[in-house]
Write a protein that holds these residues in place. Sequence first.
Motif, PDB file in Angstrom:
ATOM      1  N   ASP A 248      17.656 -25.926   3.075  1.00 47.14           N
ATOM      2  CA  ASP A 248      18.995 -25.857   3.646  1.00 47.14           C
ATOM      3  C   ASP A 248      18.978 -26.344   5.083  1.00 47.14           C
ATOM      4  OD1 ASP A 248      20.110 -24.797   1.352  1.00 47.14           O
ATOM      5  OD2 ASP A 248      19.799 -22.728   1.987  1.00 47.14           O
ATOM      6  N   VAL A 249      19.999 -27.099   5.433  1.00 46.63           N
ATOM      7  CA  VAL A 249      20.202 -27.513   6.814  1.00 46.63           C
ATOM      8  C   VAL A 249      21.235 -26.564   7.395  1.00 46.63           C
ATOM      9  CG1 VAL A 249      21.025 -29.359   8.324  1.00 46.63           C
ATOM     10  CG2 VAL A 249      19.653 -29.922   6.307  1.00 46.63           C
ATOM     11  N   VAL A 250      20.800 -25.733   8.316  1.00 49.07           N
ATOM     12  CA  VAL A 250      21.678 -24.742   8.937  1.00 49.07           C
ATOM     13  C   VAL A 250      22.130 -25.291  10.283  1.00 49.07           C
ATOM     14  CG1 VAL A 250      21.859 -22.376   9.803  1.00 49.07           C
ATOM     15  CG2 VAL A 250      20.447 -22.876   7.788  1.00 49.07           C
ATOM     16  N   VAL A 251      23.437 -25.460  10.419  1.00 48.96           N
ATOM     17  CA  VAL A 251      23.998 -26.010  11.645  1.00 48.96           C
ATOM     18  C   VAL A 251      24.252 -24.876  12.626  1.00 48.96           C
ATOM     19  CG1 VAL A 251      25.941 -27.277  12.647  1.00 48.96           C
ATOM     20  CG2 VAL A 251      25.063 -27.903  10.383  1.00 48.96           C
ATOM     21  N   GLN A 252      23.684 -24.991  13.793  1.00 53.41           N
ATOM     22  CA  GLN A 252      23.918 -24.040  14.865  1.00 53.41           C
ATOM     23  C   GLN A 252      24.921 -24.671  15.819  1.00 53.41           C
ATOM     24  OE1 GLN A 252      22.600 -20.961  14.978  1.00 53.41           O
ATOM     25  NE2 GLN A 252      21.540 -21.396  13.079  1.00 53.41           N
ATOM     26  N   GLY A 253      26.055 -23.996  16.021  1.00 51.74           N
ATOM     27  CA  GLY A 253      27.070 -24.545  16.916  1.00 51.74           C
ATOM     28  C   GLY A 253      26.537 -24.658  18.335  1.00 51.74           C
ATOM     29  N   ASN A 254      26.625 -25.845  18.888  1.00 54.41           N
ATOM     30  CA  ASN A 254      26.253 -26.090  20.273  1.00 54.41           C
ATOM     31  C   ASN A 254      27.092 -27.266  20.773  1.00 54.41           C
ATOM     32  OD1 ASN A 254      24.891 -28.606  19.666  1.00 54.41           O
ATOM     33  ND2 ASN A 254      23.138 -27.432  18.976  1.00 54.41           N
TER      34      ASN A 254
ATOM     35  N   LEU B 157      31.534 -34.085   4.686  1.00 57.45           N
ATOM     36  CA  LEU B 157      30.485 -33.545   5.557  1.00 57.45           C
ATOM     37  C   LEU B 157      31.093 -32.822   6.755  1.00 57.45           C
ATOM     38  CD1 LEU B 157      27.470 -33.310   6.113  1.00 57.45           C
ATOM     39  CD2 LEU B 157      27.589 -35.522   7.261  1.00 57.45           C
ATOM     40  N   ILE B 158      32.133 -33.401   7.348  1.00 60.00           N
ATOM     41  CA  ILE B 158      32.808 -32.759   8.480  1.00 60.00           C
ATOM     42  C   ILE B 158      33.421 -31.429   8.048  1.00 60.00           C
ATOM     43  CG2 ILE B 158      34.774 -32.941  10.055  1.00 60.00           C
ATOM     44  CD1 ILE B 158      34.197 -35.982  10.152  1.00 60.00           C
ATOM     45  N   THR B 159      34.076 -31.436   6.892  1.00 59.96           N
ATOM     46  CA  THR B 159      34.695 -30.216   6.370  1.00 59.96           C
ATOM     47  C   THR B 159      33.664 -29.121   6.134  1.00 59.96           C
ATOM     48  OG1 THR B 159      36.396 -31.551   5.305  1.00 59.96           O
ATOM     49  CG2 THR B 159      36.143 -29.294   4.525  1.00 59.96           C
ATOM     50  N   THR B 160      32.550 -29.486   5.526  1.00 56.50           N
ATOM     51  CA  THR B 160      31.478 -28.520   5.270  1.00 56.50           C
ATOM     52  C   THR B 160      30.942 -27.956   6.579  1.00 56.50           C
ATOM     53  OG1 THR B 160      30.872 -29.709   3.260  1.00 56.50           O
ATOM     54  CG2 THR B 160      29.224 -28.204   4.176  1.00 56.50           C
ATOM     55  N   THR B 161      30.733 -28.819   7.559  1.00 57.79           N
ATOM     56  CA  THR B 161      30.212 -28.378   8.856  1.00 57.79           C
ATOM     57  C   THR B 161      31.198 -27.447   9.545  1.00 57.79           C
ATOM     58  OG1 THR B 161      28.993 -30.448   9.084  1.00 57.79           O
ATOM     59  CG2 THR B 161      29.310 -29.155  11.070  1.00 57.79           C
TER      60      THR B 161
END
Length: 108
Positions: free
Chosen positions: A52-58, A95-99
Amino acid sequence: MSAKNLDSKGRFRARTIGFRVSPEEDQLINSAVALSGLTKQDYIVKRLLCRDVVVQGNPRVYKALKNQLAEVLGELRRIQNGSAVDDELLSTIQLITTTLNGLKGDRE
């Protein structure tokens, strides 16, 4: 051993893997990498190993989202007929929606 060749678990990274992609695939990969907040190497390794690619908001992720949304808006303005939407644009929108949904879920 050089510290820059070690991964997060201290393993020495001495192997290089290269492959060719089309310009369209390169653009999609670069968009996904920018939206993930990871380095290109880390993103590709995670995806290839089905992790899994976990996106950390920064700030870098938010800037990438803003830039991608501006590109999508430009493309949508260019399109007169909904049938002219290409697969790359739809993939980028997905991809944008998922993020964004993932980032929204982190705050709740």
